[in-house]
Every structure is written in C-alpha cells, then in structure tokens.
Design a protein around this motif. Structure first.
Motif, PDB file in Angstrom:
ATOM      1  N   HIS A 154       0.861  -1.197   0.000  1.00  0.00           N
ATOM      2  CA  HIS A 154       0.000   0.000   0.000  1.00  0.00           C
ATOM      3  C   HIS A 154       0.893   1.241   0.000  1.00  0.00           C
ATOM      4  CE1 HIS A 154       0.979   0.471   4.270  1.00  0.00           C
ATOM      5  NE2 HIS A 154       0.743  -0.834   4.388  1.00  0.00           N
ATOM      6  N   ALA A 155       0.288   2.363  -0.262  1.00  0.00           N
ATOM      7  CA  ALA A 155       1.041   3.617  -0.369  1.00  0.00           C
ATOM      8  C   ALA A 155       1.689   3.973   0.973  1.00  0.00           C
ATOM      9  CB  ALA A 155       0.109   4.732  -0.821  1.00  0.00           C
ATOM     10  N   SER A 156       2.899   4.527   0.893  1.00  0.00           N
ATOM     11  CA  SER A 156       3.646   4.911   2.096  1.00  0.00           C
ATOM     12  C   SER A 156       4.309   6.268   1.872  1.00  0.00           C
ATOM     13  CB  SER A 156       4.715   3.862   2.428  1.00  0.00           C
ATOM     14  OG  SER A 156       4.129   2.588   2.630  1.00  0.00           O
ATOM     15  N   SER A 157       4.601   6.932   2.948  1.00  0.00           N
ATOM     16  CA  SER A 157       5.260   8.240   2.861  1.00  0.00           C
ATOM     17  C   SER A 157       6.309   8.359   3.955  1.00  0.00           C
ATOM     18  CB  SER A 157       4.238   9.373   2.986  1.00  0.00           C
ATOM     19  OG  SER A 157       3.637   9.359   4.270  1.00  0.00           O
ATOM     20  N   GLY A 158       7.242   9.245   3.744  1.00  0.00           N
ATOM     21  CA  GLY A 158       8.290   9.518   4.734  1.00  0.00           C
ATOM     22  C   GLY A 158       8.729  10.970   4.631  1.00  0.00           C
ATOM     23  N   SER A 159       9.449  11.437   5.658  1.00  0.00           N
ATOM     24  CA  SER A 159       9.920  12.823   5.659  1.00  0.00           C
ATOM     25  C   SER A 159      11.061  12.970   6.656  1.00  0.00           C
ATOM     26  CB  SER A 159       8.787  13.797   6.018  1.00  0.00           C
ATOM     27  OG  SER A 159       8.343  13.562   7.347  1.00  0.00           O
ATOM     28  N   ASN A 160      11.760  14.102   6.576  1.00  0.00           N
ATOM     29  CA  ASN A 160      12.814  14.423   7.522  1.00  0.00           C
ATOM     30  C   ASN A 160      13.167  15.896   7.371  1.00  0.00           C
ATOM     31  OD1 ASN A 160      14.702  14.048   9.540  1.00  0.00           O
ATOM     32  ND2 ASN A 160      15.443  12.103   8.681  1.00  0.00           N
ATOM     33  N   SER A 161      13.970  16.408   8.287  1.00  0.00           N
ATOM     34  CA  SER A 161      14.345  17.828   8.237  1.00  0.00           C
ATOM     35  C   SER A 161      15.673  18.024   8.957  1.00  0.00           C
ATOM     36  CB  SER A 161      13.252  18.691   8.887  1.00  0.00           C
ATOM     37  OG  SER A 161      13.091  18.346  10.242  1.00  0.00           O
ATOM     38  N   ALA A 162      16.274  19.175   8.751  1.00  0.00           N
ATOM     39  CA  ALA A 162      17.562  19.476   9.378  1.00  0.00           C
ATOM     40  C   ALA A 162      17.788  20.980   9.410  1.00  0.00           C
ATOM     41  CB  ALA A 162      18.699  18.793   8.624  1.00  0.00           C
ATOM     42  N   VAL A 163      18.542  21.414  10.427  1.00  0.00           N
ATOM     43  CA  VAL A 163      19.007  22.799  10.528  1.00  0.00           C
ATOM     44  C   VAL A 163      20.512  22.777  10.300  1.00  0.00           C
ATOM     45  CG1 VAL A 163      19.298  24.806  12.033  1.00  0.00           C
ATOM     46  CG2 VAL A 163      17.178  23.484  12.114  1.00  0.00           C
ATOM     47  N   LEU A 164      20.977  23.498   9.270  1.00  0.00           N
ATOM     48  CA  LEU A 164      22.374  23.448   8.868  1.00  0.00           C
ATOM     49  C   LEU A 164      22.988  24.839   8.861  1.00  0.00           C
ATOM     50  CD1 LEU A 164      22.060  21.049   5.781  1.00  0.00           C
ATOM     51  CD2 LEU A 164      22.536  20.439   8.162  1.00  0.00           C
ATOM     52  N   GLN A 165      24.240  24.899   9.289  1.00  0.00           N
ATOM     53  CA  GLN A 165      24.993  26.144   9.158  1.00  0.00           C
ATOM     54  C   GLN A 165      25.802  26.055   7.874  1.00  0.00           C
ATOM     55  OE1 GLN A 165      27.123  27.457  12.616  1.00  0.00           O
ATOM     56  NE2 GLN A 165      28.468  28.819  11.456  1.00  0.00           N
TER      57      GLN A 165
END
Length: 263
Positions: free
Chosen positions: A217-228
């Motif tokens: 079945h359909a799936s999703s994912g995500s992520n994030s980051a704070v970078l200098q």
C-alpha cells in the motif's frame, strides 16, 4: 539638616520657657511669704523683722535660682541626646538610599545594554537577505528504480524567494553565511515490490535520510535538518540506488528550505 536645627531651637526655647516659668513661681512664693510674715509681725519687733528679712531674702532667692538652674539642665541634655540619635538614624537612612541608588544605576546600565543589543539586532535584521524556497516533483507516476544515487529535481516551484534554488539541477546554493532550515517529504504508491529511500546532502555529504520498506500500500516519509552553511554551499535531495519515489498532482514529494538568520 535644616529640620534638625529648627527642632533644636524649638526644644531649647521650650526648656527656657519651663525654667522661666519655674523662676516666676518661686519669686511669687517669696513675695507672698514676705507679705504674710509682715502682716503677722508685731509693731515692737518690726525693725528686727525687717532686718532679718533683708538678710534671709537673698539666701532664699539664691537658693531658688540654683534649684531652677539644676532643674533646667536635664531637659537640655536629653534633647541633645535625642538629636544625636536622630542624626545617626538620618545618616543610616542616607547610606541606605545611596546603596539603593547604586543598584538602580546598575539596573539602568543593564537595561541600556539590552536596549542597545535589541537595536543592533533590529538593524541587522533589516539588512538580512530574504531566502526561501519550496518545490515539488513534476511527475504523475514513479521515478526509479535506478542503479545510481539519483539527484531529485523538484521542478514544480511553489516559491523561490531570492532565486537561490535551481530548478534545472535541484540544488539550493547558500547566498550568505548563516543557519538554514531544510525539510523534504516522499511518497511511494507501493504497488510493486521494492522500497523508497533517500537522503539530504550538503556538499555531497549525507546529512539526514528517509526510508520506506516493501509494502503493498502507499507509504510516505519525511525528515528535516538545521544546517549552518557558508557562502556557496549547496544542498539537494538524492534517491538511493534501486529505490522508488512517486507523486501526482497532489504534490506529495517536496523539498523546502529557508534562511533562519545570518552568522
């Protein structure tokens, strides 16, 4: 200090009035005693009486004057003692006020420094470049699997303030040295055997990733980051080897970022 001087004058006048009143009373008593004795004396002893009276009266007056002086002395000493105590209390109050003034001055200096910092930050904020972008995959289907690390190009641009996201390469290039926030989302239909996974890269180095395993079945994912980032650093999203990613008009898979503040 003017109030203390006035208080001393008032107290001294009060003590002097008390002494004068006592002295007048004694003089009146002497006069009344003399008249009474003269009324009761006989005619024959009149000369002797006056002689004795003339000798005794100064002694009486002298005695009364001495007593009056001794009665006036204690109130003056008491007033001076009380004035000394008041002066000590006044000095202590002055010292306390001086300490309070020092603390207030220190607080004012801290507040002034804080206001200066806020003003400087506000001035810097006015000069900040406006940098932000958001884009989605321009497909109605699935990308992959590929046998290489595949750079994703998000060509459906939602915003690109400053123009620092490249829709031809999928790279964001930092225009100023600063701290940036990035996020990405992914979607996979899951109809065929396989998986979905990839990473956010900074100058070709993996930073954070997402992964979705085999699913029917359909799936999703995500992520994030704070970078200098330094000026010229680049950031993009890449699909792992033999992985898939999907999208359609709902724009499930996206890549976004913006400048938080320069450093």
């Amino acid at each position: 200090m003017e109030n203390i001087s006035a208080l001393m004058v008032v107290c001294l006048l009060a003590g002097l009035s008390e002494c004068l009143a006592g002295e007048n009373g004694n003089q009146t008593q002497v006069t009344e005693l003399t008249d009474e004795d003269m009324a009761d004396a006989s005619v024959e002893n009149d000369a002797l009486y006056h002689l004795n009276q003339g000798l005794d009266a100064p002694a009486i007056l002298t005695s009364n004057s001495t007593g009056t002086q001794s009665r006036c002395e204690p109130p003056i000493y008491t007033v001076l003692k009380q004035l000394g105590a008041l002066e000590e209390r006044l000095a202590a109050t002055v010292r306390a006020l001086e300490e309070t003034n020092k603390k207030l001055e220190a607080s004012e200096k801290k507040l002034s420094a804080l206001n200066s910092t806020v003003t400087e930050l506000s001035a810097e904020d006015k000069g900040w470049p406006r940098v932000a972008f958001s884009a989605a995959l321009p497909i109605d289907g699935t990308i992959g699997p590929a046998d290489v690390l595949y750079p994703l190009v998000y060509r459906h641009v939602l915003s690109n303030i400053g123009g620092h996201y490249n829709t031809d390469t999928g790279y964001f290039t930092a225009p100023v040295r600063g701290v940036y926030y990035f996020s990405f989302t992914s979607f996979w239909w899951g109809a065929n055997p396989g998986s979905c996974g990839g990473s956010l890269y900074k100058n070709g180095n993996k930073v954070v990733s997402w992964y979705v395993t085999n699913s029917n079945h359909a799936s999703s994912g995500s992520n994030s980051a704070v970078l200098q980032l330094q000026v010229g650093d680049n950031v993009n999203v890449r699909l792992w080897n033999n992985r898939r990613i999907s999208d359609n008009g709902n724009k499930y898979s996206s890549f976004s970022g913006f400048l938080l503040f320069p450093v």
